[in-house]
Each structure stands twice: as structure tokens, then as C-alpha cells.
Design a protein around this motif. Structure first.
Motif, short mmCIF file in Angstrom:
data_model
loop_
_atom_site.label_atom_id
_atom_site.label_comp_id
_atom_site.label_asym_id
_atom_site.label_seq_id
_atom_site.Cartn_x
_atom_site.Cartn_y
_atom_site.Cartn_z
N CYS A 341 0.83 -1.21 0.00
CA CYS A 341 0.00 0.00 0.00
C CYS A 341 0.86 1.26 0.00
O CYS A 341 0.52 2.26 -0.66
CB CYS A 341 -0.93 -0.02 1.20
SG CYS A 341 -2.19 -1.32 1.13
N VAL A 344 2.04 1.84 -3.59
CA VAL A 344 0.98 2.40 -4.42
C VAL A 344 0.83 3.89 -4.13
O VAL A 344 0.71 4.72 -5.05
CB VAL A 344 -0.35 1.66 -4.18
CG1 VAL A 344 -1.52 2.40 -4.84
CG2 VAL A 344 -0.26 0.23 -4.70
N LEU A 348 1.64 7.09 -6.80
CA LEU A 348 0.34 7.44 -7.37
C LEU A 348 0.46 8.72 -8.21
O LEU A 348 0.90 9.76 -7.71
CB LEU A 348 -0.69 7.64 -6.27
CG LEU A 348 -2.13 7.79 -6.74
CD1 LEU A 348 -2.66 6.48 -7.30
CD2 LEU A 348 -3.02 8.27 -5.59
N VAL A 354 -8.47 6.06 -8.16
CA VAL A 354 -8.12 4.81 -7.47
C VAL A 354 -9.40 4.01 -7.27
O VAL A 354 -10.35 4.48 -6.63
CB VAL A 354 -7.44 5.07 -6.12
CG1 VAL A 354 -7.19 3.76 -5.38
CG2 VAL A 354 -6.13 5.83 -6.31
N SER A 358 -9.69 -3.70 -2.46
CA SER A 358 -8.58 -4.40 -1.83
C SER A 358 -9.02 -5.25 -0.65
O SER A 358 -8.24 -6.06 -0.14
CB SER A 358 -7.52 -3.40 -1.38
OG SER A 358 -8.07 -2.44 -0.48
N VAL A 405 -5.76 3.56 -11.27
CA VAL A 405 -5.02 2.55 -10.51
C VAL A 405 -6.03 1.74 -9.73
O VAL A 405 -6.74 2.28 -8.88
CB VAL A 405 -3.99 3.19 -9.57
CG1 VAL A 405 -3.27 2.09 -8.77
CG2 VAL A 405 -2.98 4.02 -10.35
N VAL A 407 -6.62 -1.22 -7.09
CA VAL A 407 -5.99 -2.07 -6.06
C VAL A 407 -6.99 -3.17 -5.76
O VAL A 407 -8.06 -2.92 -5.19
CB VAL A 407 -5.62 -1.27 -4.81
CG1 VAL A 407 -4.82 -2.14 -3.85
CG2 VAL A 407 -4.82 -0.03 -5.18
N VAL A 433 -3.14 -3.42 -9.60
CA VAL A 433 -2.24 -4.05 -8.64
C VAL A 433 -3.05 -5.13 -7.94
O VAL A 433 -3.93 -4.84 -7.11
CB VAL A 433 -1.69 -3.04 -7.63
CG1 VAL A 433 -0.75 -3.73 -6.64
CG2 VAL A 433 -0.97 -1.90 -8.35
N LEU A 498 5.46 -0.74 -11.15
CA LEU A 498 4.57 0.42 -11.23
C LEU A 498 5.11 1.46 -12.20
O LEU A 498 4.35 2.06 -12.98
CB LEU A 498 4.38 1.01 -9.83
CG LEU A 498 3.49 0.20 -8.88
CD1 LEU A 498 3.67 0.67 -7.44
CD2 LEU A 498 2.02 0.32 -9.30
#
Length: 518
Positions: A341, A344, A348, A354, A358, A405, A407, A433, A498
């Protein structure tokens, strides 16, 4: 003009120019109308749950409805989980469901079902179009209905013969429903509440825009009130430069601790908080005993305007304290949820979107992102998992200039992994991710919390909560759908991946291996 062509043209005229779809035989004239009305962008999904989740996220980001086209009752049924999430988010979304030709219904063909009954479980407005001469008016009424109650799902059932018949014409758009203005009495009640020590303002729904957050921050700075954000916000502008606000915890015990001692709970666009599930010996209502619940603005109200009015009343000269741009530094070495985390957050891009599905990592991800670059978050509003990959797709279609992005937990990704194919086909800038702990980790936690006991990895119960024997190979699955992918096991490799994913156009997936819980 055929009915389908008039319908599609009327949708475009009403501002709905994207349709996510998984069509069948009954919808072929709608599909053909895409050639006649090129202003409508059709986006094909390989599963109805992908189409509905994408339409939900599109509307959350774009601020206007998308359409989703589904095939009869079974198609609607396949898409209903993400329509449930859209309903809980208050998303303006138009669902067009093809139906058998009117004269064919009497034969009770294999795909015949009660579409309207299914639709009513998630829709605030349902209508069956019965005549080609009405199809365009029905379409614009459906679009207008999506803006009612602060945003809702409207379902238009379209029989095949209405689509193929001649005699229709496009209809002019109807005005969208405006949110209710701030009620002076509610603002006055909220002002009295926040002037007393111990007030908590719970922000949600339409109160999470950058402007609304700033107004809430000014109120907090002037009065000492505490701010919290609902656990699963539909769209939240957060990060550096915006007020730092914690989410209300998912687990009831933690949420009760956050709210302990509150003298009042002021609701700004949020529902009164309840436990996600019922547990033995744990209250379902999370409002502290003795705390007054004050409704400043609900989802159908101008929540941002209400917060501005509240700030003008109690904080005319205050300034909100912005969160610093100071993302945590990820620890080197073998990956775990915390270092993932942090990585990320540290990488970012500014103004990113986002998509957070998760799950067990969410409690770590949320604080890490508080001081990351300013961004917008989309969350799993209704708890029906499998929202993440489709939501990333829909967000990227709605905002093609903003990086997305996602997660994503491994178990829920498998519900709608087909979204990767559409991301590849549309060449969308989505970096996924994927947190691979080879388990339904949240259910391991819940097994103990419900009083059912502990699950040994080797036991029969434990086997129902693991994703091993065999373990899904997400790199192979992603590349099979046309998405470049890498597997990483260290922080250093994740940071490099990333940089790789965000340094070239199109979608990418990073499978991040982390230890399983328990």
C-alpha cells in the motif's frame, strides 16, 4: 425510422452517449443502430457483470449516466450484483433490457422470465415499452428518472418487435431533476450540534467532492468537530491538499470505538451507520447511546451546498487544514500488505482515479493514500464483490486523460476478470495491482468473528476459504486477455513494475504476492 434507432438517437440527445453491453438476439436492432447513430459509443463486455459495473463507475466519474444493454432476464440476472452496488451508491444509471417480441411471450420460450420483477430489486424506475411510437419518449423519460432521488437506476424493458418496427422518431430530452437545496432548518440544527463538544460529522455520497470536503474541513477547524467518511464512498476526492479524514471502520467494534463519546452525529450525504453484518453480542446500530442524529443533507439533497451553508454559519473565517503531500516510504524487501500500500501511495500519479476493491488491505490502503497525490477514490459501495475490474474499466472510459489505478483483491477479481479483455480492446490506461494472498482472507477473519470458530488451512472448512490447489496464475490470465503483466514479490520489484505500467499507454496488471492471513 425503426424503434431501436429512435431510442439510441434520443439517448444521445439526452446526454447518454456511452453504452456498455453484452447483447443477444433480442437486442440486435439496438446493436445495428450504433452504425446509424455514430455518436453513441458501444463498449463490449464479455460478461454482464462487467458491463453493469463499468456503467456504474462511468456515471460516478462522469457525473452523468451511462447506459447498459442486457439480454433478457438471465442477462439482467448476471449483471445484478453490480447493479446492486450502483443502487447503494445512488448512481444515475440507465439499464436497457431486451425482451422477447410481444407476440412471442405467449409461447413461454426458454429465456422467458419476469424481467420487470428482477429489475425492481435494484431499480427506482421500471417501464416496459409497448409501442414503437412511444419508444423515444420512454427513453428520455428513463434518462430523466436516473437523476431523481439524488441518482438511481432506471430500467427500460425493450421488446424485440418494438426495436424492429418502423414508425418511431427521436424525442427531445427532458430536464434532469435538480438536488434539493439546503434546508435552513437542517443547517440551523447542524450548526447547533457542531457548536457543542464531541460532535462528529459523517460525510458520504454527494458530500465527498473537493469543494464539499473543503467546507467540512472549515467547519471542523472552527468548531473542533470530528470528520469521518462513510466506509465505502461512491466517489471521494482526497489526498494531499484536501482535509485529512479517516474512514469509518468496516468492523463494528472498531467503528464503535471511533464514534465513542460522540455527543451528536451530523449526517452529510451519508446514511446513519450500521454494522455490515450481524454478529453475536455486537450491536447492529453504530450510533453511540445518547448521541443525537442530525440530518444535514441526504443523498437527494445538495450536500455540498448544505456544507457550504453550515461553514458560512459557524466558520466564516476558518481555513481547512490540508493533508501534506507526504506519502509513506515503502519498506524494502519481501512484500506485505503494508509495503504494497505504501508503494501504491508513493507512486500514485496526480489526479489519478483509485478503484479500491482491496478488501482486507483496505484498512491499510486508506491511511496510506491520505497523503498521496490528490486523487479520486471509488469504493465497493454495496459489498457485492467483483466490482473492481469493471469499475476501473468504466472510470477509464469516463476520464480518458486520467490514469486509473485499481488495487484489487485476488478472490474478488476472479468474479469479473473478463474486464481485462475490454480494457485491452479499448486500450485504457488502467494499472491493476492485484494482491495475491491465495485466499478469501476476509472470510478467514469473519469465520472467527461470527463465532463459527477457526479454520485450519488443512481442514475441510479451511479448504473452502483458500485459492490454492491449484493457485490461479494471474499473469497468465491477464496476458491471455491481452493485458501485459508481471509478478512481483519484493517492494523493489513492485516499484519497478509500477514505473513500467505507468510509463506506457494501455492496461497493465501487476500480480503482487503477499503472505496469507492466519
Amino acid at each position: 425510422m425503426r424503434g431501436a434507432e429512435a431510442l439510441v438517437g434520443s439517448l444521445v440527445g439526452a446526454g447518454v452517449d456511452v453504452c456498455f453491453m453484452n447483447p443477444g438476439t433480442s437486442e440486435m436492432h439496438f446493436v445495428q443502430a450504433l452504425d446509424a447513430v455514430p455518436e453513441m459509443r458501444g463498449v463490449l463486455a464479455l460478461f454482464e457483470g462487467v458491463a453493469t459495473g463499468a456503467a456504474d463507475a462511468y456515471a460516478r466519474v462522469a457525473g452523468r449516466p451511462a447506459a447498459v444493454l442486457l439480454h433478457l432476464g438471465p442477462g439482467l440476472g448476471n449483471g445484478i450484483a453490480n447493479l446492486h452496488n450502483a443502487r447503494r451508491a445512488g448512481t444515475p444509471l440507465l439499464c436497457v433490457v431486451g425482451a422477447h417480441a410481444t407476440d412471442h411471450v405467449r409461447h413461454d420460450a426458454p429465456l422467458e422470465s419476469d424481467i420487470s420483477a428482477l429489475a425492481r430489486t435494484v431499480s427506482g424506475w421500471v417501464h416496459v415499452c409497448g409501442d414503437v411510437r412511444d419508444v423515444a419518449d420512454d427513453a428520455v423519460r428513463a434518462v430523466a428518472a436516473t437523476s431523481e432521488r439524488g441518482g438511481q437506476l432506471a430500467t427500460l424493458v425493450l421488446p424485440a418487435d418494438v426495436s424492429w418496427s418502423e414508425g418511431a422518431a427521436p424525442a427531445p430530452a427532458l430536464p434532469a431533476a435538480a438536488p434539493f437545496p439546503p434546508a435552513p432548518s437542517r443547517v440551523a440544527a447542524a450548526a447547533a450540534a457542531v457548536r457543542e463538544p464531541g460532535a462528529v460529522i459523517l460525510l458520504g455520497g454527494p458530500a465527498l467532492t473537493a469543494e464539499a470536503m473543503d467546507a467540512a474541513g472549515r467547519v471542523a477547524a472552527a468548531t473542533g468537530s470530528r470528520l469521518l467518511v462513510e466506509t465505502f464512498p461512491r466517489r471521494w476526492d482526497t489526498g494531499a491538499g484536501r482535509p485529512r479524514v479517516d474512514k469509518l471502520a468496516y468492523f463494528a467494534e472498531e467503528a464503535l470505538a471511533q464514534l465513542e463519546g460522540a455527543s451528536s452525529l451530523v449526517l452529510a450525504g451519508a446514511r446513519s451507520p450500521v454494522s455490515f453484518f450481524g454478529y453475536p453480542g455486537v450491536p447492529g446500530d453504530l450510533v453511540p447511546e445518547g448521541a443525537a442524529v442530525v440530518g444535514l443533507a441526504d443523498a437527494a439533497s445538495d450536500a455540498a451546498g448544505a456544507l457550504e451553508a453550515l461553514a458560512a454559519e459557524v466558520a466564516p473565517d476558518a481555513t481547512a487544514e490540508p493533508a501534506p503531500w507526504d506519502a509513506p516510504t515503502p519498506a524494502p524487501g519481501r512484500l506485505d500488505v503494508r509495503s504494497l500500500c505504501a508503494a501504491v501511495a508513493a507512486t500514485l500519479p496526480e489526479d489519478a482515479i483509485v478503484v479500491d476493491e482491496s478488501l482486507t488491505a483496505a484498512a491499510v490502503l486508506a491511511p496510506a493514500l491520505q497523503t498521496a497525490a490528490p486523487h479520486t477514490q471509488l469504493a465497493l459501495t454495496g459489498g457485492a464483490i467483483g466490482q473492481g475490474p469493471p469499475a476501473a474499466l468504466g472510470a477509464a472510459v469516463a476520464a480518458p486523460k486520467r490514469p486509473v489505478v485499481a488495487v484489487q483483491a485476488d478472490g474478488s477479481a476472479l468474479y469479473t476478470l473478463q474486464a481485462l479483455w475490454t480494457q485491452a480492446r479499448e486500450q485504457l490506461d488502467v494499472t491493476t495491482v492485484l494482491i495475491n494472498n491465495s485466499a478469501y482472507a476476509i472470510l478467514r477473519v469473519e469465520l472467527a468473528r461470527t463465532g463459527a470458530g477457526e479454520a485450519a488451512h488443512s481442514g475441510r472448512a479451511g479448504r473452502m476459504l483458500t485459492l490454492t490447489d491449484p493457485t490461479p496464475d494471474f499473469v497468465s490470465l491477464a496476458t491471455g486477455y491481452g493485458v501485459p503483466a508481471r509478478r512481483v514479490e519484493t517492494t523493489e520489484d513492485l516499484l519497478a513494475a509500477l514505473k513500467w505500467a505507468q510509463g506506457e499507454p494501455g492496461p497493465h496488471l501487476i500480480e503482487a504476492i503477499v503472505p496469507a492471513l492466519g
